[in-house]
Design an enzyme around this catalytic site. Sequence first.
Site, PDB file in Angstrom:
ATOM      1  N   LYS A 134      46.030  47.849  43.199  1.00 45.57           N
ATOM      2  CA  LYS A 134      46.362  46.448  43.452  1.00 45.57           C
ATOM      3  C   LYS A 134      47.597  46.059  42.654  1.00 45.57           C
ATOM      4  O   LYS A 134      47.749  46.474  41.489  1.00 45.57           O
ATOM      5  CB  LYS A 134      45.171  45.567  43.061  1.00 45.57           C
ATOM      6  CG  LYS A 134      45.319  44.105  43.467  1.00 45.57           C
ATOM      7  CD  LYS A 134      44.065  43.314  43.107  1.00 45.57           C
ATOM      8  CE  LYS A 134      44.115  41.877  43.583  1.00 45.57           C
ATOM      9  NZ  LYS A 134      42.904  41.125  43.241  1.00 45.57           N
ATOM     10  N   SER A 183      40.889  38.729  47.106  1.00 46.77           N
ATOM     11  CA  SER A 183      42.325  38.898  47.094  1.00 46.77           C
ATOM     12  C   SER A 183      42.786  40.351  47.134  1.00 46.77           C
ATOM     13  O   SER A 183      43.945  40.615  47.428  1.00 46.77           O
ATOM     14  CB  SER A 183      42.906  38.222  45.863  1.00 46.77           C
ATOM     15  OG  SER A 183      42.473  38.876  44.681  1.00 46.77           O
ATOM     16  N   SER A 208      37.041  39.027  44.419  1.00 45.99           N
ATOM     17  CA  SER A 208      38.227  39.654  45.012  1.00 45.99           C
ATOM     18  C   SER A 208      38.146  41.157  45.256  1.00 45.99           C
ATOM     19  O   SER A 208      39.000  41.703  45.950  1.00 45.99           O
ATOM     20  CB  SER A 208      39.459  39.339  44.171  1.00 45.99           C
ATOM     21  OG  SER A 208      39.841  38.004  44.378  1.00 45.99           O
TER      22      SER A 208
END
Lengths: 490, 113
Positions: free
Chosen positions: A82, A157, A181
């Site tokens: 990420k 996310s 997330s």
Amino acid sequence: MSTPRLHEMRAVKVADKIRRGEITAEDYIWSIINRAKSVDGKINAFITMASEEALEKARDIDRKIARGEKIGRLAGVAVAVKDNICTFGIRTTCASRMLEDFIPPYDATVISRLKKEDAIIIGKTNMDEFAMGTTTETSYFGPTRNPWNLSKVPGGSSGGSAAALAADEATLALGSDTGGSVRCPASYCSVIGFKPTYGSVSRYGLIAYANSLEQIGPLAKSTVDCALLLSVIGGYDPYDSTSVKMPIEDYFGSFTSDLKGLKIGLPKEFFDEGVEEPVKKHVWSAIHKLEDLGALYEETSLPSLEFALAAYYIIAMSEASSNLARYDGLRYGYRIEHDDADYSRVYAKNRRIGFGAEVRRRIILGTYALSAGYYEQYYLKALKIRMLIRREFESALKKFDVLAGPTMPLPPFDIGEKINDPLTLYMCDILTVPANLTGYPAISIPCGFEGDLPVGMQIIGKPFDEKNLLKISFAFENNTDFAKRKPGLQ
Amino acid sequence: MPVRPSGNNKVKGAETMREKWITKEEIEHIAQLAHIELTDEEKEVFTEQFNRILDFFRKIDEVDTRSIPPMYHVLDIVNVYREDEVGGTLPKESVLENAPKKEEQFFKSPRIV
């Protein structure tokens, strides 16, 4: 059944084959890169591909093996990271214009640990800007699409990380979970996502959004892969003052298909009218599967959950307003060209242009919740609610080994459907935020499909009892075929 | 209907349309404190959105928390100390690498005085 192509293989198998010299790390990495080249135009899972660095590292590993040197547990395995986790020399943007050109001068602890085990960073994945979102639509680099249905959101996310796995553009992935997330996109993309107990994985090098809530967590295509990745990244780190000194457990020893005697609590609030029927249906059938495997379940209640979402958002926004104060465009970050005006106006301009709307919304609301006159009404009150919720979880988990329910209250929805209505979007996090408020570990496991859209089951455990969650996930995975399904991407 | 708590009566003007938790002027002020410039259009949109969000936040007013201590953190860690030993530091050049503006070995800031 045809043999899986290299980019489809699970991490444990990849590492094993590379270690034995049955395949080369280079061939495997090429397979991943070619796959990403052919599908990422549709998915947009990656903000930055690190193909050159990855190939170089792969050749390095192949040479080490040829020389008979000892090789790490993740030998050659491609990990998608990420883009809010710092990678030395590889651009780390937080999916924000603010950090569009930011190249970290150091590795996050989780990255050093991956490298130590010979994993390969294949690229940096798309996300909601500064991890503030549930859909990966707020990215400065455009939304990620759900590999199962390109018109749907992948969740967020950490949407890029989950989508990259579902589309076989990576073998393992890292996300971060502040209010769901990791679990939300895992649920929406039909992969496994794990939010570890607060303090068990170092946050050093994770670009902060809300420190008291977030943890870096693994995403994987199988429970065994997830356990392997978690065991590599976890453990005490002196660079993170909230990191806890705990021995790293052997997760694998407890993997069986037998859940005899496991006590599952089902909070009725996880199944109330806000949760859509198809989701309930699939989660219930998963619970019955766990029952077949020997588990016992009983309904329970956590009455304060009703207030969890409001408390979560107040705390998260408050912490965000403080954390994101560092982006002034001086040491790093976006800086307007003509900056001969007063410094405070320069900062305000840098931050208007550098941050997207949702980030600005949360900073301003957080500043408000912390400001004189409102502090007691919002922030302090939210912290008290947090204590109430924690107490309810504590007592529920005295009676039960784990709590279970859906990960998300609804299946993946259309891109663009909710993005202009922040409050409706916040509501999607209703089932995931409690694990962040309490700090407890939670996993999302693929448990069904509504048409072509994945549904995930969430299991929340006692603090530092990741082992039990993985054990349940393993048993479920091995008695169902949800985790084996592939999206129809060509 | 949300009930306006006393001591939170900074809102100017009559509230004919509906109860308001925050006015456009307050948002302007807070945004300034947070060093974020907002366009006029954004101020309008944010005012509407913030009122709906705050309305939702005020749900927590329903809970009696008088006897509940705040939970600042999930762990019982109070403070963490380490030996005062000199460790490694990053080279100056690499620290300056991401600075949009620099001069010699310094970050260059906008005018302060």
